[in-house]
Every structure is written in C-alpha cells, then in structure tokens.
Motif scaffolding. Structure first.
Motif: not given
Length: 166
Positions: A119-126, A137-144
């Motif tokens: 996921v990238e920063v700001g990508e929607p998670l749920l 709810i968006r990703a606060p940071r990039a990662g797996v």
C-alpha cells in the motif's frame, strides 16, 4: 450546512446546523436528526469562558477544555471529540509501529486491502461506518499489510487495531 460528529464518552452524536450562530443567543440545531433548541445566555463571553447553556429549556453547567479534549458537566468529566464531517476523510489513529487504529467506534462495511498487499501513503484501506456516515480509513504510511484483524460487518471500538502495515 455544517455537520459535526461529536463523541462524548464513546457515544457519537451527529450535529447539523445551517449556520452556527454568531450574534444570536438562541438557535436550533439537529442532534441525530432531531431538532434541539440551544440558548447561550452569556454569548458575549468567549467560548472557553462559557459556564452554562440551556438545551430544550433545561439549564446545564458546562466547562470546555481549551483543546476540546473533555467537557465538564454536572454529571462529571467526559471525554470529548469534535470532528467536521463535511468532506473530510477520517484520519486513522496512527502509531509509529504501523498499526492503524479506529478513530471512532463503528462498523466495517468494506475492506479494500488484503494481507500481503503493498500500500502507498493515503491509499484507502477500508470503510468504517458510524452514525450513517462512511469514513474512509487511509494508509498513514507505505508498506506491506502484515495483519488485517477485522472483516466486513464487524463492529469495532475506538482505537481498535484495524490494519498493520510493516
């Protein structure tokens, strides 16, 4: 139209007003869709100096924390959270270890990621639904995504871990 989500001791209230008053002592709001008449007798006083208000004819003694972290009413001290609901994605409660926590209690209505996904920063998670509002709810940071301990139709509490990003 102004819309606020006000959470007092984990109980959320949706407050709507066409215009928040600037010079009127008495005004009407909608709280969870129901009209409520509010009167602030000491309107000239600063917000933080306000000591009482009248809601639907009942007087209440109130004291607000300067950063709106709590409110003190005759029933005691209560945690307080105020959020503008118009056009704002809900920021997750972040932690430096990659855990994404629920900013408010609610129901998971959609999950857009899976375990092992990048996921990238700001990508929607749920999507977390609360008070009939969908909060992305968006990703606060990039990662797996290393853990996804929630699923669709699960009720979550405030600050419950929703996703872990490593």
């Amino acid at each position: 139209m102004h819309k606020l989500a006000v959470t007092i001791d984990d109980q959320m209230y949706e407050i709507e007003a066409s215009v928040f008053p600037q010079n009127e002592e008495t005004f009407t709001l909608k709280v969870n869709g129901q009209p409520v008449t509010v009167r602030i007798p000491e309107l000239a006083a600063a917000f933080l100096e306000m000591e009482w208000m009248v809601v639907d004819g009942r007087p209440y003694e109130v004291t607000f924390h300067p950063k709106l972290d709590w409110i003190k009413a005759y029933g005691g001290l209560h945690t307080l959270e105020v959020r503008d609901m118009v056009g704002a994605a809900v920021p997750p409660v972040g932690s430096s270890d990659g855990r994404v926590k629920a900013p408010i209690p609610g129901l998971i209505t959609r999950v857009m990621v899976s375990k092992g996904q990048n996921v990238e920063v700001g990508e929607p998670l749920l999507i977390l639904e609360a008070m009939k509002m969908e909060n992305e709810i968006r990703a606060p940071r990039a990662g797996v995504v290393t853990a996804l301990p929630v699923e669709i139709n699960q009720t979550v509490l405030r600050e419950q871990v929703l996703v872990e990003i490593g």
